[in-house]
Design a protein around this motif. Sequence first.
Motif, PDB file in Angstrom:
ATOM      1  N   ASN A   7       0.870  -1.173   0.000  1.00 26.81           N
ATOM      2  CA  ASN A   7       0.000   0.000   0.000  1.00 26.81           C
ATOM      3  C   ASN A   7       0.912   1.229   0.000  1.00 26.81           C
ATOM      4  N   ARG A  10       0.827   8.123   1.506  1.00 25.71           N
ATOM      5  CA  ARG A  10       0.013   9.264   1.082  1.00 25.71           C
ATOM      6  C   ARG A  10       0.885  10.249   0.315  1.00 25.71           C
ATOM      7  N   LEU A  32      -5.759  10.929   6.417  1.00 26.99           N
ATOM      8  CA  LEU A  32      -6.976  10.123   6.477  1.00 26.99           C
ATOM      9  C   LEU A  32      -6.560   8.699   6.800  1.00 26.99           C
ATOM     10  N   GLY A  38      -9.115  -3.021  -0.974  1.00 28.47           N
ATOM     11  CA  GLY A  38      -8.872  -3.721  -2.236  1.00 28.47           C
ATOM     12  C   GLY A  38      -7.668  -4.638  -2.119  1.00 28.47           C
ATOM     13  N   LYS A  58       1.518   3.590   4.467  1.00 26.28           N
ATOM     14  CA  LYS A  58       0.875   4.701   5.184  1.00 26.28           C
ATOM     15  C   LYS A  58       1.064   4.478   6.682  1.00 26.28           C
ATOM     16  N   THR A  89      -1.350  -1.133  -5.077  1.00 22.04           N
ATOM     17  CA  THR A  89      -2.665  -0.575  -5.371  1.00 22.04           C
ATOM     18  C   THR A  89      -2.515   0.921  -5.665  1.00 22.04           C
ATOM     19  N   ALA A  92      -5.061   7.986  -8.002  1.00 19.24           N
ATOM     20  CA  ALA A  92      -4.302   8.954  -8.811  1.00 19.24           C
ATOM     21  C   ALA A  92      -3.123   9.543  -8.039  1.00 19.24           C
ATOM     22  N   LEU A 119      -7.962   1.582  -8.511  1.00 19.06           N
ATOM     23  CA  LEU A 119      -8.802   2.544  -9.238  1.00 19.06           C
ATOM     24  C   LEU A 119      -8.059   3.227 -10.399  1.00 19.06           C
ATOM     25  N   ASP A 140     -12.120  -5.067 -10.723  1.00 15.61           N
ATOM     26  CA  ASP A 140     -12.133  -5.814  -9.472  1.00 15.61           C
ATOM     27  C   ASP A 140     -11.334  -7.088  -9.692  1.00 15.61           C
ATOM     28  N   GLY A 141     -10.083  -7.058  -9.217  1.00 16.60           N
ATOM     29  CA  GLY A 141      -9.090  -8.007  -9.734  1.00 16.60           C
ATOM     30  C   GLY A 141      -8.884  -9.285  -8.973  1.00 16.60           C
ATOM     31  N   SER A 230     -14.747   9.866  -9.653  1.00 16.48           N
ATOM     32  CA  SER A 230     -14.157   8.667 -10.276  1.00 16.48           C
ATOM     33  C   SER A 230     -14.848   7.386  -9.852  1.00 16.48           C
ATOM     34  N   GLN A 234     -15.262   4.082 -12.293  1.00 14.95           N
ATOM     35  CA  GLN A 234     -14.410   2.921 -11.965  1.00 14.95           C
ATOM     36  C   GLN A 234     -15.132   1.603 -12.257  1.00 14.95           C
ATOM     37  N   ALA A 263     -17.575   2.147   3.645  1.00 17.07           N
ATOM     38  CA  ALA A 263     -16.756   2.643   2.530  1.00 17.07           C
ATOM     39  C   ALA A 263     -17.584   2.883   1.280  1.00 17.07           C
TER      40      ALA A 263
END
Length: 448
Positions: A7, A10, A32, A38, A58, A89, A92, A119, A140-141, A230, A234, A263
Amino acid sequence: MKVLLVNPPRSPHNALRDHAPPEALRFVHSRLVGPPLGLLTIAVAARDDADVSFIDLKGEYDLHPDAPSPADFIRSRIQADPPDLVGVTFIASETPAGLDILRAVKAVSPGIVTVAGGLHATLCPEDFVDPAVDIVVPGDGAVVFRNLVRTLAAGGDLDTVGGLLVRDGDRLRPTLAPAPPVDPAGRDFLVPDRSYLQPWLSTYTVGGRPQPVTYVFTSLGCTSRCSFCSIWPQRDGAYLQRDVDSVVAELASLTEYEVIRWADANSVVDLEWTARLLDRLEAEGIRKHFVMDLRLDTAAKHPGLIARLARGGLKVVITGIESPRAEELKRYNKALDTRSITEGLKVFADNGILLRANYVVDPDYGPDDFAALADFATAHSTAYAGYTILTPMPGTGLHRQMRPRIVDSDLAKYNFFNCVVETRLPLDRFYEEAGRLWAIRTGDHVIS
Ligand code: B12
Ligand code: SF4
């Protein structure tokens, strides 16, 4: 077969915060907190066929702000324990950092297979045409990623795995096999395994409370079509709802989490579904504090349901007011009117629900527009309000529309806290005006 999932950190860019006056500073988001659902799903999909490990950068930087750069961090991790595949993952604003991670992987060991998903990889696969990216998994993988890992573990041919984009020289090409149909909220739903986050769990807290918080999605996609968003592109406009039993089972398993943020794009779409969920939570004795994204017109139209949600544990609502002006709402394709805003605010207040409202600040705003927004926000003030900058997120209709006005293409700035298109006011003045808005709120709550 060893799989490492990462992951990314930020993005550090937050011009709103840099310009906000001291009294607003503590309300402008800087951190956040929430799980990468995901990636935690992908981990579950792969683990029958691979030994899966996980890095939450993060959380890592929250624990150790002086930890080495993401590239150095990953490099030493890969040297110490080389995986066969690394997956990242992407949204943008985290794309530059995520790509640096994959570049670091390739610099240590070019043979490690690198995979991009999420995304931004779904909406803009062309941004992943890079020597550091071997494979993109759009959409959705989970099913496709499982097939990929299985095939690599068996030394099979990638072209037999449908649904991949593989690097072929300086382009990405789809694999030959057809993409399998997937039903990520139904038949193919996998409970994200939050135990991978254990090393960073102490960072999953908000508002100074010691207990960790988590997110649960009860649906994917959105039924609305806001031009700047988005979330609906998506999933090509689909809205996929989980069944009540699976949500109840997941909530029941989350014993260490007291606060659950839903979420979903919009937590109440099907009223009958929500009523059934509340019945089941009551019957099972599941008591949690819930944070949901809800629309003000839903509250205005269904005050009884909001009262029931409040009794069922709803404490905080996040809602988009976006703009006080009908013309702007129309331009954003946001169906909301002033009456619903006023009535909805009252319904939430009557039920003791803490409200966090969000407004969108148009880069075209001049002094009069800022004054009008400030007046409206003051007259309709909520416990907490956010004022984010209208941002043409790649892959949205707004991006296509605003492309000629984009002056900054650095994706790390595409997080709603930076202005990437030309502004009517001088940029510093624009940020100062926008930053000042963050001080408009009621009460003394801090929910972050
Ligand atoms: C949970 C969440 C977070 C969490 C976790 C994110 C993380 N990775 O650490 C937290 C709270 C940290 C977060 C932060 C931010 N977020 Co956020 N977040 C969400 C949210 C609410 C849900 C995403 C989710 O879990 N979906 C469910 C899962 C199952 O879907 P998924 O992630 O897409 O994963 C599936 C596929 O994409 C794929 N997949 C995903 N990853 C991978 C990886 C591989 C290798 C493979 C093969 C496949 C794959 O398979 C998965 C399973 O089906 C969405 C809004 C929404 N409702 O969708 C916004 C959203 C993703 N966030 C967004 C943004 C902008 C941010 C922020 C940058 C700023 C902000 N204002 O929110 C911040 C980060 C900066 C900061 N200062 O903290 C935007 C992204 C827009 C864009 N185009 O980039 C969204 C869409 C919200 C929005 N209003 O537009 N976020
Ligand atoms: S902004 Fe909210 S309501 Fe509008 S399309 Fe996006 S998720 Fe749906």
